[in-house]
Design an enzyme around this catalytic site. Sequence first.
Site, mmCIF file in Angstrom:
data_model
loop_
_atom_site.group_PDB
_atom_site.id
_atom_site.type_symbol
_atom_site.label_atom_id
_atom_site.label_comp_id
_atom_site.label_asym_id
_atom_site.label_seq_id
_atom_site.Cartn_x
_atom_site.Cartn_y
_atom_site.Cartn_z
ATOM 1 N N ASP A 123 35.681 39.448 44.505
ATOM 2 C CA ASP A 123 34.682 39.345 43.438
ATOM 3 C C ASP A 123 35.192 39.617 42.181
ATOM 4 O O ASP A 123 34.548 40.016 41.223
ATOM 5 C CB ASP A 123 33.723 40.573 43.754
ATOM 6 C CG ASP A 123 34.461 41.820 43.937
ATOM 7 O OD1 ASP A 123 35.716 42.279 43.552
ATOM 8 O OD2 ASP A 123 33.873 42.873 44.858
ATOM 9 N N ASP A 142 29.357 42.928 45.863
ATOM 10 C CA ASP A 142 30.617 43.499 45.991
ATOM 11 C C ASP A 142 31.194 43.136 47.372
ATOM 12 O O ASP A 142 30.589 42.932 48.298
ATOM 13 C CB ASP A 142 30.513 45.075 46.472
ATOM 14 C CG ASP A 142 31.607 45.913 46.355
ATOM 15 O OD1 ASP A 142 32.499 45.554 45.733
ATOM 16 O OD2 ASP A 142 31.741 46.770 47.298
ATOM 17 N N THR A 143 32.497 42.687 47.513
ATOM 18 C CA THR A 143 33.057 42.410 48.658
ATOM 19 C C THR A 143 34.083 43.194 49.145
ATOM 20 O O THR A 143 34.542 44.242 48.569
ATOM 21 C CB THR A 143 33.957 41.134 48.315
ATOM 22 O OG1 THR A 143 34.928 41.377 47.419
ATOM 23 C CG2 THR A 143 33.300 39.956 47.864
ATOM 24 N N GLU A 145 37.100 45.492 50.334
ATOM 25 C CA GLU A 145 38.507 45.774 49.583
ATOM 26 C C GLU A 145 39.349 45.147 50.304
ATOM 27 O O GLU A 145 39.594 44.895 51.678
ATOM 28 C CB GLU A 145 38.673 47.058 49.401
ATOM 29 C CG GLU A 145 37.686 47.803 48.682
ATOM 30 C CD GLU A 145 37.611 47.384 47.200
ATOM 31 O OE1 GLU A 145 38.442 46.807 46.772
ATOM 32 O OE2 GLU A 145 36.594 47.761 46.386
ATOM 33 N N ARG A 189 36.001 44.399 31.983
ATOM 34 C CA ARG A 189 36.124 43.059 32.734
ATOM 35 C C ARG A 189 34.792 42.671 32.334
ATOM 36 O O ARG A 189 33.687 43.189 31.969
ATOM 37 C CB ARG A 189 36.075 43.424 34.054
ATOM 38 C CG ARG A 189 37.317 43.792 34.471
ATOM 39 C CD ARG A 189 37.264 44.273 36.092
ATOM 40 N NE ARG A 189 36.320 45.264 36.576
ATOM 41 C CZ ARG A 189 36.067 45.827 37.797
ATOM 42 N NH1 ARG A 189 36.950 45.525 38.562
ATOM 43 N NH2 ARG A 189 35.344 46.662 37.939
#
Length: 323
Positions: A123, A142-143, A145, A189
Amino acid sequence: MKKGLLWFVSIIIVMIIIGGCSEDNTENDQVSKENEKLKSEQKKLEETNKRLEDKVKKSEEKNESDKKEQVKEEETVESSEEKVEVEQTESTSTDIKKEEQKSYTPGTTDRIPVELASTVDGDTAKFIYNCSKESFRFLLIDTPETKHPRIGKQPFGQEASDRTKELLTNANKIEVEFDVGGEQDKYQRYLAYIYVDGEMVNEILVKEGLAKVAYVYPPSTRYLNQLESAQEIAKEQKLGVWSLGSAFEEDHSSEQSTSSTSDVQSEPETTTETPSVESNSGSESYPNCTALRKVYPNGVPSTHPAYDSKHDRDSDNFACEAS
């Protein structure tokens, strides 16, 4: 008698001499005629040779002229092709300049072209934006980790990272779209929806079960319904993370709940917040980030009474912050 005989002999001799001379003259005449004939034929041959030489010369001159004309035509064609190529290049350059000069309004549905610099994980990626390399976090998802300092590598984390890299590296055109909230989080970001050849990467990852709908902070919720619909399909088909009993750790899931509007902040922070101590003294305890954010929507620094290391997932001395 003797005189008569001598006279007769003399006459015969004269006739012989005259006959001989006559024959010589005839032969001379024939030789002369032959010579004239040869001279005439030689003259004809010379004239014929001259005509042939003239034809050859004219032919060579024509060939030379044709070659020059052909070269001229080729040069004209090459010049025309070069002109067309220059015009096409100038046209392309003009189109690029127009695209670069196009005014984009952050917070609208304007899609801004960017270039891939590198991928980070499922992500997050880095793009060339505004002539510099910037980090981008994909909005509303959210992907799992891949290299978290505390929880390590999660199931389907590598698959999500590889899929994002595949989509971005194979795209002919990459664009980003900002929502109406803040453009950047506290880690500097940029927060955006990412498009590859017109398709939203955020939605592709959710649809394939490689990402969950998460980090929902109004007003940046333009495509929330669209992403939640894609997630329901992935759940029904038990794709990716939904094929497991628990896609992410329980505490993480509770932090990402989208059912309550109280678990949101107006927009992600644009700069790292300076730690400050609240006026109230003593310690405060909250069972999870959901409960803490009801009181402190932006999370708390390590100097805050409500800070608890178990809520500091990334060990950056800031608990329950927006990611």
